[in-house]
Design an enzyme around this catalytic site. Structure first.
Site, PDB file in Angstrom:
ATOM      1  N   LYS A   1      -9.153 -13.810  -5.663  1.00  0.00           N
ATOM      2  CA  LYS A   1     -10.316 -13.199  -4.357  1.00  0.00           C
ATOM      3  C   LYS A   1     -11.421 -12.290  -4.921  1.00  0.00           C
ATOM      4  CE  LYS A   1      -8.899 -11.629  -0.152  1.00  0.00           C
ATOM      5  NZ  LYS A   1      -9.324 -12.251   1.223  1.00  0.00           N
TER       6      LYS A   1
ATOM      7  N   LYS B   1       0.924  -1.527  -0.094  1.00  0.00           N
ATOM      8  CA  LYS B   1       0.088  -0.039   0.013  1.00  0.00           C
ATOM      9  C   LYS B   1       1.312   1.101   0.332  1.00  0.00           C
ATOM     10  CE  LYS B   1      -4.100  -1.661   1.452  1.00  0.00           C
ATOM     11  NZ  LYS B   1      -5.159  -1.873   3.236  1.00  0.00           N
TER      12      LYS B   1
ATOM     13  N   LYS C   1     -13.064  -6.032  -1.670  1.00  0.00           N
ATOM     14  CA  LYS C   1     -14.163  -4.581  -2.250  1.00  0.00           C
ATOM     15  C   LYS C   1     -13.096  -3.701  -3.260  1.00  0.00           C
ATOM     16  CE  LYS C   1     -15.321  -5.406   2.417  1.00  0.00           C
ATOM     17  NZ  LYS C   1     -14.611  -5.237   3.768  1.00  0.00           N
TER      18      LYS C   1
HETATM   19  P1  AMP Z   1     -12.447  -7.378   4.515  1.00  0.00           P
HETATM   20  O1  AMP Z   1     -13.667  -6.555   5.886  1.00  0.00           O
HETATM   21  O2  AMP Z   1     -12.347  -7.164   3.246  1.00  0.00           O
HETATM   22  O3  AMP Z   1     -11.060  -7.693   5.247  1.00  0.00           O
HETATM   23  O4  AMP Z   1     -12.864  -9.373   4.902  1.00  0.00           O
HETATM   24  C1  AMP Z   1     -13.876  -9.515   5.631  1.00  0.00           C
HETATM   25  C2  AMP Z   1     -14.008 -10.875   6.400  1.00  0.00           C
HETATM   26  O5  AMP Z   1     -14.409 -11.576   4.838  1.00  0.00           O
HETATM   27  C3  AMP Z   1     -12.407 -11.857   6.020  1.00  0.00           C
HETATM   28  O6  AMP Z   1     -12.695 -12.310   7.530  1.00  0.00           O
HETATM   29  C4  AMP Z   1     -11.771 -12.023   5.403  1.00  0.00           C
HETATM   30  O7  AMP Z   1     -11.254 -13.555   5.097  1.00  0.00           O
HETATM   31  C5  AMP Z   1     -13.214 -12.573   4.193  1.00  0.00           C
HETATM   32  N1  AMP Z   1     -13.848 -12.420   3.279  1.00  0.00           N
HETATM   33  C6  AMP Z   1     -13.246 -11.789   2.148  1.00  0.00           C
HETATM   34  N2  AMP Z   1     -13.265 -11.979   0.937  1.00  0.00           N
HETATM   35  C7  AMP Z   1     -13.698 -13.247   0.837  1.00  0.00           C
HETATM   36  C8  AMP Z   1     -13.641 -14.294  -0.282  1.00  0.00           C
HETATM   37  N3  AMP Z   1     -13.706 -13.836  -1.583  1.00  0.00           N
HETATM   38  N4  AMP Z   1     -14.207 -14.798  -0.320  1.00  0.00           N
HETATM   39  C9  AMP Z   1     -14.095 -15.604   1.518  1.00  0.00           C
HETATM   40  N5  AMP Z   1     -14.095 -14.966   2.308  1.00  0.00           N
HETATM   41  C10 AMP Z   1     -13.475 -13.493   2.077  1.00  0.00           C
END
Ligand code: AMP
Length: 339
Positions: free
Chosen positions: A210, A113, A213
């Site tokens: 994957k 980042k 966001k």
């Molecule tokens: P974030 O807010 O994007 O950091 O993600 C919140 C939670 O969602 C974390 O525990 C990630 O591991 C899970 N997560 C995010 N993207 C994916 C994905 N594409 N597949 C499965 N789990 C995800």
């Protein structure tokens, strides 16, 4: 009782990957009498890059509302906003005093980042939320120590983490162990638990990465609050291949494999005869719709009453603070600070 901490960043919109990989396991864990979860909205984390205050406030409330709509029960899971529990920040500083600069600076996420810098680590990212800003925020460097504080302050034993956070969890374990060795037994050393590999939802437009966001295009993402029409079009446009056979083949047919994974995650039914990619996509669309419609409906009801959501956060805060305060007290005493 096993204590578990699950975090969500209030940056961007929650998507199907978040639901399947993190929110569902959280909701399912509520049924286990031996596990108690805290769901934390990491609003302080969202400030490590250039941010818009109004947007941050709206996103924080939105994530809380979506979590409730998806089945997080505030009587069983403490739902908190990071910044509303000041013990996170207090422990953060105390832990900075047992963490090396080099340890923070070598975190992959910090390096990614803050990349493109004339002085290593100190200029604007070339793209993404911080693009164009004059400098990299110091909080981006120290964030993993805050994350360690988040985990340790609640005496968390388990932390569900994806690959992108595993290095940060390792740092939290290192800090906890070092502190305990140097200043006496103070922290529970947390363990990372991994969502099963089947729980990883891949990007529909680029199934090698994957669903995220932060991916540049929304074409690969299904937002939890997307309209049925947007969902249908997103799935219709999902990348497949020219093989023409509906089967699991992660290496050769990652797009089709991902669609099958989503279908299994969203439907209990036996997979019918899926002769074509068109038929597969229709099944996936129906299954995703069936999962998301009740969430969307509940979200619309809850969003009418933001005061209720704020009250839930405030109750969550009251629930977790005594233990957090006790951890901070222990830490201060171990470090030689006056009480
Ligand atoms: P974030 O807010 O994007 O950091 O993600 C919140 C939670 O969602 C974390 O525990 C990630 O591991 C899970 N997560 C995010 N993207 C994916 C994905 N594409 N597949 C499965 N789990 C995800």
């Amino acid at each position: 009782m096993t204590r578990r901490l699950t975090g969500f960043q209030p940056t961007g919109k929650l998507h199907l990957g978040n639901l399947i990989g993190a929110m569902r396991p959280l909701v399912q864990a509520q049924e286990r009498p031996d596990t108690r979860s805290i769901a934390m909205i990491a609003d302080l984390h969202a400030m490590t890059m250039e941010h818009d205050p109004a947007q941050l406030r709206a996103n924080t409330l939105q994530v809380a509302t979506v979590l409730l709509a998806a089945g997080v029960d505030p009587r069983r899971t403490a739902l908190i906003a990071h910044s509303q529990v000041p013990e996170h920040s207090e422990l953060h500083y105390l832990l900075e005093c047992v963490t090396g600069y080099g340890e923070a600076a070598r975190m992959i996420q910090f390096r990614e980042k803050s990349a493109g810098s004339p002085l290593p680590g100190f200029s604007a990212p070339s793209e993404g939320p911080g693009a164009g800003s004059k400098h990299v925020r110091l909080s981006l460097l120290t964030y993993p120590v805050l994350m360690a504080a988040d985990i340790l302050v609640h005496d968390s034993e388990q932390v569900p983490v994806g690959d992108d956070q595993s290095q940060h969890l390792e740092l939290a374990r290192t800090i906890a162990t070092r502190f305990n060795t140097r200043y006496g037994e103070t922290f529970t050393v947390p363990e990372g638990i991994r969502p099963e590999s089947a729980a990883r939802v891949m990007d529909l437009a680029d199934p090698a990465r994957k669903m995220s966001k932060s991916s540049p295009s929304p074409a690969g993402r299904i937002g939890l609050l997307d309209s049925p029409d947007v969902i249908r079009r997103t799935i219709a446009r999902a990348v497949t291949d020219t093989v023409g056979i509906v089967r699991d083949d992660p290496a050769g047919q990652p797009g089709v494999t991902n669609l099958l994974g989503i279908l299994r995650a969203c439907s209990d039914r036996e997979l019918g005869d899926l002769h074509s990619y068109g038929a597969l996509k229709r099944e996936v669309t129906d299954a995703v719709e069936a999962v998301l419609t009740p969430i969307r409906t509940r979200y619309a009801e809850l969003a009418e009453d933001p005061d209720h959501v704020r009250k839930v956060l405030s109750e969550g805060k009251a629930w977790v603070r005594p233990r957090a305060a006790e951890t901070v007290r222990r830490t201060r005493a171990a470090l030689g600070l006056l009480d």
